[in-house]
Design a protein around this motif. Structure first.
Motif, PDB file in Angstrom:
ATOM      1  N   ILE A 161       5.783   0.281 -19.932  1.00 54.14           N
ATOM      2  CA  ILE A 161       6.874   1.257 -20.021  1.00 54.14           C
ATOM      3  C   ILE A 161       7.138   1.915 -18.672  1.00 54.14           C
ATOM      4  CG2 ILE A 161       5.335   3.149 -20.736  1.00 54.14           C
ATOM      5  CD1 ILE A 161       7.616   4.203 -22.447  1.00 54.14           C
ATOM      6  N   LEU A 162       6.078   2.140 -17.875  1.00 54.43           N
ATOM      7  CA  LEU A 162       6.255   2.736 -16.555  1.00 54.43           C
ATOM      8  C   LEU A 162       6.846   1.722 -15.576  1.00 54.43           C
ATOM      9  CD1 LEU A 162       5.939   5.021 -14.524  1.00 54.43           C
ATOM     10  CD2 LEU A 162       3.564   4.303 -14.150  1.00 54.43           C
ATOM     11  N   ALA A 163       6.329   0.495 -15.581  1.00 53.97           N
ATOM     12  CA  ALA A 163       6.869  -0.543 -14.699  1.00 53.97           C
ATOM     13  C   ALA A 163       8.345  -0.773 -14.972  1.00 53.97           C
ATOM     14  CB  ALA A 163       6.082  -1.835 -14.871  1.00 53.97           C
ATOM     15  N   SER A 164       8.710  -0.773 -16.248  1.00 50.86           N
ATOM     16  CA  SER A 164      10.115  -0.952 -16.621  1.00 50.86           C
ATOM     17  C   SER A 164      10.956   0.220 -16.129  1.00 50.86           C
ATOM     18  CB  SER A 164      10.227  -1.090 -18.139  1.00 50.86           C
ATOM     19  OG  SER A 164      11.587  -1.153 -18.535  1.00 50.86           O
ATOM     20  N   TYR A 165      10.424   1.437 -16.226  1.00 49.99           N
ATOM     21  CA  TYR A 165      11.148   2.630 -15.791  1.00 49.99           C
ATOM     22  C   TYR A 165      11.372   2.609 -14.278  1.00 49.99           C
ATOM     23  CZ  TYR A 165      12.411   7.553 -15.249  1.00 49.99           C
ATOM     24  OH  TYR A 165      13.081   8.711 -14.939  1.00 49.99           O
ATOM     25  N   LEU A 166      10.371   2.151 -13.518  1.00 49.65           N
ATOM     26  CA  LEU A 166      10.485   2.124 -12.062  1.00 49.65           C
ATOM     27  C   LEU A 166      11.560   1.147 -11.593  1.00 49.65           C
ATOM     28  CD1 LEU A 166       6.717   2.243 -10.985  1.00 49.65           C
ATOM     29  CD2 LEU A 166       8.368   4.122 -11.074  1.00 49.65           C
ATOM     30  N   LEU A 167      11.836   0.121 -12.382  1.00 51.13           N
ATOM     31  CA  LEU A 167      12.841  -0.875 -12.018  1.00 51.13           C
ATOM     32  C   LEU A 167      14.187  -0.636 -12.698  1.00 51.13           C
ATOM     33  CD1 LEU A 167      10.666  -4.126 -12.149  1.00 51.13           C
ATOM     34  CD2 LEU A 167      11.456  -2.913 -10.103  1.00 51.13           C
ATOM     35  N   SER A 168      14.225   0.341 -13.578  1.00 51.78           N
ATOM     36  CA  SER A 168      15.432   0.541 -14.387  1.00 51.78           C
ATOM     37  C   SER A 168      16.496   1.300 -13.617  1.00 51.78           C
ATOM     38  CB  SER A 168      15.085   1.302 -15.670  1.00 51.78           C
ATOM     39  OG  SER A 168      14.821   2.664 -15.365  1.00 51.78           O
ATOM     40  N   ARG A 169      17.675   1.376 -14.225  1.00 50.70           N
ATOM     41  CA  ARG A 169      18.780   2.143 -13.660  1.00 50.70           C
ATOM     42  C   ARG A 169      18.950   3.472 -14.381  1.00 50.70           C
ATOM     43  NH1 ARG A 169      19.938  -3.230 -14.090  1.00 50.70           N
ATOM     44  NH2 ARG A 169      20.596  -4.310 -12.195  1.00 50.70           N
ATOM     45  N   ASP A 199      14.769   4.535   3.919  1.00 47.08           N
ATOM     46  CA  ASP A 199      15.142   3.485   4.860  1.00 47.08           C
ATOM     47  C   ASP A 199      15.961   2.463   4.090  1.00 47.08           C
ATOM     48  OD1 ASP A 199      15.290   1.918   7.189  1.00 47.08           O
ATOM     49  OD2 ASP A 199      13.250   2.447   7.766  1.00 47.08           O
ATOM     50  N   ALA A 200      16.281   1.370   4.722  1.00 43.96           N
ATOM     51  CA  ALA A 200      17.084   0.353   4.066  1.00 43.96           C
ATOM     52  C   ALA A 200      16.627  -1.030   4.496  1.00 43.96           C
ATOM     53  CB  ALA A 200      18.573   0.532   4.392  1.00 43.96           C
ATOM     54  N   VAL A 201      16.692  -1.959   3.562  1.00 44.81           N
ATOM     55  CA  VAL A 201      16.439  -3.374   3.836  1.00 44.81           C
ATOM     56  C   VAL A 201      17.751  -4.097   3.536  1.00 44.81           C
ATOM     57  CG1 VAL A 201      15.058  -5.396   3.273  1.00 44.81           C
ATOM     58  CG2 VAL A 201      14.026  -3.118   3.180  1.00 44.81           C
ATOM     59  N   GLY A 202      18.488  -4.404   4.576  1.00 42.22           N
ATOM     60  CA  GLY A 202      19.832  -4.919   4.361  1.00 42.22           C
ATOM     61  C   GLY A 202      20.701  -3.847   3.726  1.00 42.22           C
ATOM     62  N   ARG A 203      21.321  -4.155   2.610  1.00 47.70           N
ATOM     63  CA  ARG A 203      22.148  -3.186   1.886  1.00 47.70           C
ATOM     64  C   ARG A 203      21.339  -2.332   0.941  1.00 47.70           C
ATOM     65  NH1 ARG A 203      24.941  -5.273  -1.762  1.00 47.70           N
ATOM     66  NH2 ARG A 203      26.506  -3.608  -1.950  1.00 47.70           N
ATOM     67  N   GLU A 204      20.082  -2.694   0.729  1.00 50.13           N
ATOM     68  CA  GLU A 204      19.261  -2.033  -0.289  1.00 50.13           C
ATOM     69  C   GLU A 204      18.560  -0.800   0.288  1.00 50.13           C
ATOM     70  OE1 GLU A 204      15.522  -3.123  -3.301  1.00 50.13           O
ATOM     71  OE2 GLU A 204      16.540  -4.696  -2.144  1.00 50.13           O
ATOM     72  N   ALA A 205      19.048   0.379  -0.078  1.00 48.30           N
ATOM     73  CA  ALA A 205      18.400   1.622   0.338  1.00 48.30           C
ATOM     74  C   ALA A 205      17.172   1.859  -0.534  1.00 48.30           C
ATOM     75  CB  ALA A 205      19.376   2.782   0.217  1.00 48.30           C
ATOM     76  N   VAL A 206      16.065   2.248   0.099  1.00 50.66           N
ATOM     77  CA  VAL A 206      14.816   2.456  -0.633  1.00 50.66           C
ATOM     78  C   VAL A 206      14.232   3.817  -0.266  1.00 50.66           C
ATOM     79  CG1 VAL A 206      14.267   0.008  -0.874  1.00 50.66           C
ATOM     80  CG2 VAL A 206      13.496   1.241   1.161  1.00 50.66           C
ATOM     81  N   SER A 207      13.458   4.372  -1.196  1.00 50.52           N
ATOM     82  CA  SER A 207      12.718   5.610  -0.966  1.00 50.52           C
ATOM     83  C   SER A 207      11.238   5.310  -1.086  1.00 50.52           C
ATOM     84  CB  SER A 207      13.140   6.687  -1.968  1.00 50.52           C
ATOM     85  OG  SER A 207      14.493   7.054  -1.765  1.00 50.52           O
ATOM     86  N   LEU A 208      10.441   5.952  -0.210  1.00 48.97           N
ATOM     87  CA  LEU A 208       9.053   5.546  -0.053  1.00 48.97           C
ATOM     88  C   LEU A 208       8.110   6.747   0.026  1.00 48.97           C
ATOM     89  CD1 LEU A 208      10.020   3.458   3.050  1.00 48.97           C
ATOM     90  CD2 LEU A 208       9.540   2.363   0.868  1.00 48.97           C
ATOM     91  N   LEU A 209       6.946   6.618  -0.572  1.00 44.61           N
ATOM     92  CA  LEU A 209       5.820   7.502  -0.311  1.00 44.61           C
ATOM     93  C   LEU A 209       4.765   6.657   0.400  1.00 44.61           C
ATOM     94  CD1 LEU A 209       5.457   9.635  -3.578  1.00 44.61           C
ATOM     95  CD2 LEU A 209       6.212  10.407  -1.315  1.00 44.61           C
ATOM     96  N   ASN A 217       0.815  -1.217   0.000  1.00 49.31           N
ATOM     97  CA  ASN A 217       0.000   0.000   0.000  1.00 49.31           C
ATOM     98  C   ASN A 217       0.849   1.267   0.000  1.00 49.31           C
ATOM     99  OD1 ASN A 217      -2.719  -0.807  -0.127  1.00 49.31           O
ATOM    100  ND2 ASN A 217      -2.710  -1.399   2.030  1.00 49.31           N
ATOM    101  N   LEU A 218       2.113   1.141  -0.335  1.00 48.09           N
ATOM    102  CA  LEU A 218       2.982   2.306  -0.435  1.00 48.09           C
ATOM    103  C   LEU A 218       3.749   2.263  -1.752  1.00 48.09           C
ATOM    104  CD1 LEU A 218       5.971   0.961   0.252  1.00 48.09           C
ATOM    105  CD2 LEU A 218       5.194   1.244   2.608  1.00 48.09           C
ATOM    106  N   LEU A 219       4.366   3.368  -2.098  1.00 46.24           N
ATOM    107  CA  LEU A 219       5.185   3.458  -3.314  1.00 46.24           C
ATOM    108  C   LEU A 219       6.642   3.314  -2.910  1.00 46.24           C
ATOM    109  CD1 LEU A 219       3.462   6.489  -5.123  1.00 46.24           C
ATOM    110  CD2 LEU A 219       2.747   4.094  -4.996  1.00 46.24           C
ATOM    111  N   CYS A 220       7.319   2.328  -3.454  1.00 46.68           N
ATOM    112  CA  CYS A 220       8.689   2.018  -3.050  1.00 46.68           C
ATOM    113  C   CYS A 220       9.572   1.834  -4.276  1.00 46.68           C
ATOM    114  CB  CYS A 220       8.702   0.746  -2.199  1.00 46.68           C
ATOM    115  SG  CYS A 220      10.350   0.124  -1.787  1.00 46.68           S
ATOM    116  N   VAL A 221      10.717   2.520  -4.301  1.00 47.78           N
ATOM    117  CA  VAL A 221      11.724   2.311  -5.342  1.00 47.78           C
ATOM    118  C   VAL A 221      13.083   2.150  -4.683  1.00 47.78           C
ATOM    119  CG1 VAL A 221      10.456   3.618  -7.090  1.00 47.78           C
ATOM    120  CG2 VAL A 221      12.155   4.783  -5.677  1.00 47.78           C
ATOM    121  N   THR A 222      13.937   1.377  -5.306  1.00 44.94           N
ATOM    122  CA  THR A 222      15.304   1.178  -4.811  1.00 44.94           C
ATOM    123  C   THR A 222      16.178   2.343  -5.264  1.00 44.94           C
ATOM    124  OG1 THR A 222      15.019  -1.216  -4.927  1.00 44.94           O
ATOM    125  CG2 THR A 222      17.278  -0.390  -4.799  1.00 44.94           C
ATOM    126  N   ASP A 223      16.966   2.876  -4.359  1.00 52.26           N
ATOM    127  CA  ASP A 223      17.778   4.059  -4.677  1.00 52.26           C
ATOM    128  C   ASP A 223      18.857   3.756  -5.713  1.00 52.26           C
ATOM    129  OD1 ASP A 223      16.211   5.189  -2.754  1.00 52.26           O
ATOM    130  OD2 ASP A 223      17.836   5.732  -1.395  1.00 52.26           O
TER     131      ASP A 223
END
Length: 427
Positions: free
Chosen positions: A195-203, A310-320, A162-168
């Motif tokens: 195209i949006l789903a791909s962009y959210l996971l892309s580098r 915040d971070a999950v292990g080494r993975e820093a994430v940004s959240l709305l 229920n939140l928006l999460c992307v990996t930094d």
């Protein structure tokens, strides 16, 4: 920088208390303050100082502590869900006044509507927590305790889907949590355009650009929870971050440095709009995310001012995080937040007892705050009185050196207390 100013030496006694209020004097909270009161010319004032508060612009040194700038600031404070401006000056920014007025309509009908909107949203995204509610506070809109809460009470608990999460930085740390959170989000809510789903996971884009793209898509195509979420968000005209100041409004900042930074911020967002988000010229034009620049500006401001990290292990994430991002900031917070990887929830939990009717406050700045008031104004549209990260360099002039030789006292004080002083030393 050279200042032409009137200088007064003063000494006073402050009583420091944990809750920020004055209390009875005792050995544990007594602080002796020695400092210099400076009245600079108004055109040299930073944007949060105004003529009515110039007499309070001062340097103060706490014996045995670090240097701080004590002042009465305007506009003062608020954050992600609203802006609150001090009424100390009649010459404040029009944008800040508009933001303050739009957030302080505490009439019964406005309160009832606000409660209804928040309660409906909270029942869907944080159904197991009912101890806080969105309401009007001294800081604008904020989360208010509906019952007495002991330390450790969970006020908000939002599931990861229920939140928006992307990996930094997916290239450096991988994006296992971010990709799983996106997959769960799409299962519960709706499939995103490929195209949006791909962009959210892309580098290709950093976390900021990816969250802006997601938020823009939800504003135009979201429904259910996300439509309610958009209704509770402030409009662009209600925000006072530097990027929101138009060329016609920048003079209200009363500082050439701040005006230049505001222009730089707005120009950067304009560039992102033209190259990525614009429905006409952007790389994501096929998604029709932002027909106008104001659309991109709104989304950029929301991400800039409401995002958690915040971070999950080494993975820093940004959240709305819906509902959680309604919490206001305090230098003495009574709650903290954490993304719990085990329960897959984002939680706001009280760190001390909070009485019914008291506002639940978090810190936007982490355990080691480092942002000065310029950075706070840039990101959030507010400043903090007595921000210990503020520093102003004063340059020795021949006039001061010859006619005010008593200003040699800072070097003696430094030798006495051993602390680091950023005030220039004469002699």
């Amino acid at each position: 920088m050279c200042l032409s100013c009137t200088v007064h030496l003063y000494c006073c006694v402050n009583v420091r208390c944990a809750n920020g209020q004055h209390n009875r004097v005792n050995k544990s909270n007594l602080v002796v303050v020695i400092g210099v009161s400076i009245r600079p010319h108004f055109h040299l004032l930073p944007p949060w100082y105004h003529p009515s508060s110039a007499g309070n612009f001062s340097y103060a040194m706490h014996i045995g502590c670090s240097m701080s700038v004590n002042s009465r600031l305007c506009p003062v404070n608020r954050s992600q869900s609203s802006i609150y401006c001090s009424r100390a000056s009649v010459r404040g920014s029009r944008r800040c006044w508009r933001a303050a007025l739009s957030q302080q309509q505490a009439v019964p009908s406005a309160c009832d509507e606000l409660h209804l909107q928040y309660d409906t949203l909270a029942s869907l995204v944080t159904p197991d927590t009912h101890c806080v509610r969105l309401g009007y506070t001294d800081l604008g809109r904020g989360l208010v305790a509906q019952q007495d809460c002991s330390a450790g009470t969970q006020c908000i608990s939002v599931d990861a889907f229920n939140l928006l999460c992307v990996t930094d930085e997916p290239l450096r740390t991988g994006n296992a949590f971010g990709s799983a959170a996106l997959a769960d989000w799409q299962l519960l809510h709706s499939e995103l355009p490929p195209i949006l789903a791909s962009y959210l996971l892309s580098r290709r884009g950093d976390w900021f650009k990816r969250l802006v793209a997601w938020l823009l898509w939800l504003k135009r195509h979201g429904h259910g929870v996300w439509q309610m979420y958009m209704q509770l968000m402030p409009t662009e005209s209600e925000m006072a971050s530097l990027m929101n100041f138009t060329p016609e409004e920048r003079h209200e900042l009363q500082s050439s440095e701040m005006e230049a930074l505001a222009e730089q911020e707005r120009t950067a967002i304009q560039g992102l709009h033209d190259s990525i988000f614009s429905s006409q010229t952007g790389d994501l034009a096929s998604l029709d995310l932002a027909p106008e620049f104001q659309d991109t500006l709104w989304a950029a401001c929301m991400v800039n001012s409401r995002c958690f990290s915040d971070a999950v292990g080494r993975e820093a994430v940004s959240l709305l995080v819906p509902c959680a991002d309604m919490a206001n900031h305090s230098m003495t917070p009574n709650a903290g937040y954490r993304l719990d990887p085990e329960t897959q929830t984002f939680n706001i939990t009280t760190t001390e007892a909070v009485a019914a009717g008291q506002e639940v406050l978090i810190s936007y700045l982490g355990e080691k705050p480092s942002k000065n008031n310029t950075q706070l104004m840039k990101d959030y549209g507010f400043v903090l009185p007595g921000n210990l990260n503020d520093q102003i360099q004063l340059k020795q002039t021949s006039e001061l050196a010859t006619s005010h030789c008593w200003l040699r006292w800072p070097s003696m004080l430094r030798n006495h207390c051993g602390c680091c002083i950023c005030l220039p030393l004469w002699g």
